[in-house]
Design an enzyme around this catalytic site. Structure first.
Site, PDB file in Angstrom:
ATOM      1  N   LYS A  44       0.719  -1.321  -0.173  1.00  0.00           N
ATOM      2  CA  LYS A  44      -0.006  -0.082  -0.076  1.00  0.00           C
ATOM      3  C   LYS A  44       0.818   1.390   0.078  1.00  0.00           C
ATOM      4  CE  LYS A  44      -1.916   1.600   4.038  1.00  0.00           C
ATOM      5  NZ  LYS A  44      -1.543   3.195   4.192  1.00  0.00           N
ATOM      6  N   ASN A  45       1.697   1.286   0.805  1.00  0.00           N
ATOM      7  CA  ASN A  45       2.565   2.630   0.873  1.00  0.00           C
ATOM      8  C   ASN A  45       3.657   2.824  -0.040  1.00  0.00           C
ATOM      9  OD1 ASN A  45       1.304   3.184   3.371  1.00  0.00           O
ATOM     10  ND2 ASN A  45       2.985   2.745   4.761  1.00  0.00           N
ATOM     11  N   ARG A  74      -4.905  10.371   4.973  1.00  0.00           N
ATOM     12  CA  ARG A  74      -3.908  11.493   5.034  1.00  0.00           C
ATOM     13  C   ARG A  74      -3.004  11.619   4.032  1.00  0.00           C
ATOM     14  NH1 ARG A  74      -2.651  14.150   9.441  1.00  0.00           N
ATOM     15  NH2 ARG A  74      -0.758  13.849   8.710  1.00  0.00           N
ATOM     16  N   CYS A  96      -4.891  12.383  13.616  1.00  0.00           N
ATOM     17  CA  CYS A  96      -5.634  11.364  13.396  1.00  0.00           C
ATOM     18  C   CYS A  96      -5.422  10.606  14.689  1.00  0.00           C
ATOM     19  CB  CYS A  96      -5.053  10.428  12.378  1.00  0.00           C
ATOM     20  SG  CYS A  96      -3.364  10.050  12.266  1.00  0.00           S
ATOM     21  N   ARG A 133       0.423  14.734  13.700  1.00  0.00           N
ATOM     22  CA  ARG A 133       0.864  14.496  12.191  1.00  0.00           C
ATOM     23  C   ARG A 133       0.957  15.519  11.258  1.00  0.00           C
ATOM     24  NH1 ARG A 133      -0.966   8.527  10.020  1.00  0.00           N
ATOM     25  NH2 ARG A 133       0.937   8.741   8.960  1.00  0.00           N
ATOM     26  N   PRO A 134       1.831  16.405  11.865  1.00  0.00           N
ATOM     27  CA  PRO A 134       1.748  17.834  10.824  1.00  0.00           C
ATOM     28  C   PRO A 134       2.547  17.589   9.515  1.00  0.00           C
ATOM     29  CG  PRO A 134       3.580  17.902  12.637  1.00  0.00           C
ATOM     30  CD  PRO A 134       2.524  16.735  12.807  1.00  0.00           C
ATOM     31  N   VAL A 135       2.498  18.614   8.738  1.00  0.00           N
ATOM     32  CA  VAL A 135       3.117  18.398   7.272  1.00  0.00           C
ATOM     33  C   VAL A 135       4.075  19.525   7.040  1.00  0.00           C
ATOM     34  CG1 VAL A 135       1.418  16.998   6.076  1.00  0.00           C
ATOM     35  CG2 VAL A 135       0.913  19.164   6.181  1.00  0.00           C
ATOM     36  N   ASP A 136       4.339  20.188   8.245  1.00  0.00           N
ATOM     37  CA  ASP A 136       5.297  21.488   8.055  1.00  0.00           C
ATOM     38  C   ASP A 136       6.482  21.181   7.287  1.00  0.00           C
ATOM     39  OD1 ASP A 136       5.787  19.714  10.671  1.00  0.00           O
ATOM     40  OD2 ASP A 136       7.495  21.003  10.645  1.00  0.00           O
ATOM     41  N   ASP A 182       4.543   0.807  12.142  1.00  0.00           N
ATOM     42  CA  ASP A 182       3.676   0.134  11.457  1.00  0.00           C
ATOM     43  C   ASP A 182       3.434  -1.383  11.972  1.00  0.00           C
ATOM     44  OD1 ASP A 182       2.762   2.361  10.362  1.00  0.00           O
ATOM     45  OD2 ASP A 182       3.200   1.814   8.136  1.00  0.00           O
ATOM     46  N   ILE A 190       7.978   7.197  17.012  1.00  0.00           N
ATOM     47  CA  ILE A 190       7.651   7.807  15.893  1.00  0.00           C
ATOM     48  C   ILE A 190       6.296   8.764  15.764  1.00  0.00           C
ATOM     49  CG2 ILE A 190       7.176   7.579  13.458  1.00  0.00           C
ATOM     50  CD1 ILE A 190      10.042   6.590  14.121  1.00  0.00           C
ATOM     51  N   ARG A 202      -8.720  -0.445   4.985  1.00  0.00           N
ATOM     52  CA  ARG A 202      -7.607   0.629   4.185  1.00  0.00           C
ATOM     53  C   ARG A 202      -6.480   0.146   4.067  1.00  0.00           C
ATOM     54  NH1 ARG A 202      -6.079   4.793   8.069  1.00  0.00           N
ATOM     55  NH2 ARG A 202      -4.679   4.735   6.213  1.00  0.00           N
TER      56      ARG A 202
HETATM   57  C1  UD1 Z   1       4.468   7.172   6.479  1.00  0.00           C
HETATM   58  C2  UD1 Z   1       3.521   5.973   6.301  1.00  0.00           C
HETATM   59  C3  UD1 Z   1       3.120   5.289   7.788  1.00  0.00           C
HETATM   60  C4  UD1 Z   1       4.132   5.124   8.671  1.00  0.00           C
HETATM   61  C5  UD1 Z   1       4.900   6.221   8.551  1.00  0.00           C
HETATM   62  C6  UD1 Z   1       6.311   5.966   9.813  1.00  0.00           C
HETATM   63  C7  UD1 Z   1       2.648   6.117   4.153  1.00  0.00           C
HETATM   64  C8  UD1 Z   1       1.238   6.232   3.274  1.00  0.00           C
HETATM   65  N1  UD1 Z   1       2.369   6.101   5.396  1.00  0.00           N
HETATM   66  O1  UD1 Z   1       3.284   8.054   7.212  1.00  0.00           O
HETATM   67  O2  UD1 Z   1       2.373   4.097   7.274  1.00  0.00           O
HETATM   68  O3  UD1 Z   1       3.605   4.749   9.868  1.00  0.00           O
HETATM   69  O4  UD1 Z   1       5.451   6.684   7.473  1.00  0.00           O
HETATM   70  O5  UD1 Z   1       6.930   5.193   9.264  1.00  0.00           O
HETATM   71  O6  UD1 Z   1       3.560   5.906   3.672  1.00  0.00           O
HETATM   72  N2  UD1 Z   1       6.358  15.116  10.983  1.00  0.00           N
HETATM   73  C9  UD1 Z   1       6.405  16.289  11.263  1.00  0.00           C
HETATM   74  N3  UD1 Z   1       6.231  16.957  10.218  1.00  0.00           N
HETATM   75  C10 UD1 Z   1       6.066  16.660   8.957  1.00  0.00           C
HETATM   76  C11 UD1 Z   1       5.925  15.288   8.686  1.00  0.00           C
HETATM   77  C12 UD1 Z   1       6.125  14.231   9.680  1.00  0.00           C
HETATM   78  O7  UD1 Z   1       6.476  16.700  12.312  1.00  0.00           O
HETATM   79  O8  UD1 Z   1       6.031  17.573   7.978  1.00  0.00           O
HETATM   80  C13 UD1 Z   1       6.474  13.818  12.012  1.00  0.00           C
HETATM   81  C14 UD1 Z   1       5.054  12.822  12.213  1.00  0.00           C
HETATM   82  O9  UD1 Z   1       4.078  13.664  12.926  1.00  0.00           O
HETATM   83  C15 UD1 Z   1       5.482  11.748  12.880  1.00  0.00           C
HETATM   84  C16 UD1 Z   1       7.029  11.696  12.405  1.00  0.00           C
HETATM   85  O10 UD1 Z   1       7.256  12.962  11.786  1.00  0.00           O
HETATM   86  O11 UD1 Z   1       5.894  12.015  14.242  1.00  0.00           O
HETATM   87  C17 UD1 Z   1       7.012  10.663  11.178  1.00  0.00           C
HETATM   88  O12 UD1 Z   1       6.165  10.937   9.994  1.00  0.00           O
HETATM   89  P1  UD1 Z   1       6.353  10.321   8.649  1.00  0.00           P
HETATM   90  O13 UD1 Z   1       7.288   9.728   8.281  1.00  0.00           O
HETATM   91  O14 UD1 Z   1       5.776  11.861   7.646  1.00  0.00           O
HETATM   92  O15 UD1 Z   1       4.892   9.602   8.603  1.00  0.00           O
HETATM   93  P2  UD1 Z   1       4.028   9.640   7.224  1.00  0.00           P
HETATM   94  O16 UD1 Z   1       4.727   9.613   5.897  1.00  0.00           O
HETATM   95  O17 UD1 Z   1       2.638  10.255   7.330  1.00  0.00           O
END
Ligand code: UD1
Length: 420
Positions: free
Chosen positions: A22-23, A92, A116, A121-124, A305, A327, A397
């Site tokens: 999936k990922n 997401r 969630c 889970r920010p996207v900054d 995961d 994480i 999902r």
């Molecule tokens: C992806 C996977 C998810 C897995 C995760 C960690 C997909 C679709 N999903 O999620 O299954 O659990 O990797 O291996 O591939 N963070 C920030 N700012 C950001 C981005 C992330 O603070 O802009 C933080 C997150 O809140 C979290 C950590 O970084 O604490 C890791 O998140 P991230 O690797 O981005 O997870 P996803 O890519 O959302």
């Protein structure tokens, strides 16, 4: 809404195959925004998240046809650029269209994913990087509103390792002008699979699978075909299922190289794993498993995961296990549910202390997120009596035909509508 009703106590035996990842599928699907034309993706799992991204791509003028794990896409171009709240709120990973939309269509309007069940889970980091590449980005009415003349390659230093952040910027960089270097990049196998797909589209990438990735932008990307890698998390979850029932199964299509850390941990707790051939393993367990500690980490560490599924194993292991989640800040929603089944678990800060008990007892439990739902199914497989796992849309999902696969191995699981 559907629920699963599991009759516990059935040992798993037989053969089963691992599905496509999936990922890895999701970012590869998003990357088709980068070039017009036809694509055939093989080994795409038929999952709710994949269907959701298909719907989103359809809104962006990309036709999709998913049949028998083959996904045919046709990107007819155009200038649609919106990922609406209704779709993003259910998945997401929709954020993955942001980078390729900006690179190809110069504009994007993507609903901001909210928090969630597993944390804020920010996207900054995604936004910071795209701004450094020259995009103007505002947050308006809950949407990320972004535009640019042309993205320009630059140096990006991620403050933390982010999987979809790395993927988004790799896709943005593929269509940007000049070279982008990502420092502190994620090295998860799914990032590498996306990189291999981008290279097949004509992108030059150096350092793929290392913490420093260099992407050479191109205006001449071409639509292409690709076979997605198999799902390492599903493979490991099936190993847990065999082990918790003291079963004996043959597992095919296991991406063994991506599971070294996990397999070492499984061996440590007493699961027998025998490699029989390329990507084929035999998994068995003949006695109560030993307890062991884990700490989730970025790849190649123990994956977050798989934390919930490993905890299910530890609830009935011999001894005490400390499970530390590094994480996500709130990924212990399954704990309260496992306790309803008789597990002895105490939470302390970011750790769960699990004291193995002799047996679990079936109960009504609620799935809170994708991996939590898998852990409840695992617990149900060995609990006394019936376990009812509610809200299994979470399971659907990310696990392809999970109940069917387990039933073929001898589990007794019914999927029923419970009118919730
Ligand atoms: C992806 C996977 C998810 C897995 C995760 C960690 C997909 C679709 N999903 O999620 O299954 O659990 O990797 O291996 O591939 N963070 C920030 N700012 C950001 C981005 C992330 O603070 O802009 C933080 C997150 O809140 C979290 C950590 O970084 O604490 C890791 O998140 P991230 O690797 O981005 O997870 P996803 O890519 O959302």
């Amino acid at each position: 809404m559907e629920k699963l009703v599991i009759e516990g106590g059935n040992r798993l035996t037989g053969e089963v195959s691992v599905s496509g990842s999936k990922n890895a599928s999701l970012p590869i699907m998003a990357a088709t925004i980068l070039a017009e034309g036809g694509y055939t993706l093989e080994n795409v799992p038929d999952l709710r998240d994949v269907r959701t991204l298909c719907k989103l791509l359809n809104l962006l003028n990309i036709e999709t046809d998913l049949r028998n794990n083959q996904l045919v896409l046709r990107n007819s171009g155009g200038d649609a650029f919106e990922a609406p709240y209704e779709l993003v709120k259910t998945m997401r990973a929709s954020i993955l269209v942001l980078g390729p939309l900006l690179a190809k269509r110069k504009r994007a309007r993507v609903s901001l994913p909210g928090g969630c069940a597993i944390g804020e889970r920010p996207v900054d980091q995604h936004i910071k990087a795209l701004k450094l590449m020259g995009a103007k980005i505002e947050i308006e009415h809950g949407y990320i509103v972004a535009e640019c003349e042309k993205l320009i390659g630059t140096d990006i230093y991620f403050d933390l390792v982010t999987v979809t952040g790395t993927e988004n910027i790799m896709m943005a960089a593929a269509g940007a002008k000049g070279v982008t270097t990502i420092y502190n990049a994620a090295i998860e196998p799914e990032v590498v699979d996306l990189g291999n797909f981008l290279m097949k589209m004509g992108v030059k990438i150096e350092g793929l699978g290392t913490k420093t990735v260099k992407i050479y932008g191109s205006d001449n990307l071409i639509a292409t075909d690709y076979k997605v890698m198999n799902d390492r998390i599903e493979a490991a979850t099936l190993i847990c299922a065999a082990a918790i029932t003291k079963g004996d199964i043959l597992l095919k299509g296991v991406p063994i190289d991506c599971l070294t850390t996990v397999i070492d941990k499984f061996l440590e707790i007493g699961i027998n794993i025998e490699v029989l051939g390329e990507n084929v393993i035999r998994v068995s367990a003949d006695k109560r498993l030993d307890a062991a500690d884990i700490t989730t980490q970025v790849y190649p560490g123990f994956p977050t995961d798989l934390q919930a599924q490993f905890m299910a194993l530890m609830t009935v292991a011999k001894g005490v296990s400390v499970i530390t989640e590094n994480i996500f800040e709130n990924r212990f929603m399954h704990v309260a549910e496992l306790k309803r089944m008789g597990a002895d678990i105490r939470l302390k800060d970011r750790s769960a202390i699990v004291r193995g008990v002799e047996r679990l007892s079936g109960a009504h439990v609620m799935a809170s997120d994708l991996r939590a739902s898998a852990s409840l199914v695992l617990a149900g497989l060995i609990a006394d009596g019936e376990t009812h796992v509610h809200r299994i849309y979470h399971l659907d999902r990310g696990y392809e035909k999970f109940d069917e696969k387990l039933n073929k191995l001898g589990a007794k699981i019914k999927r029923v509508e419970n009118g919730e």
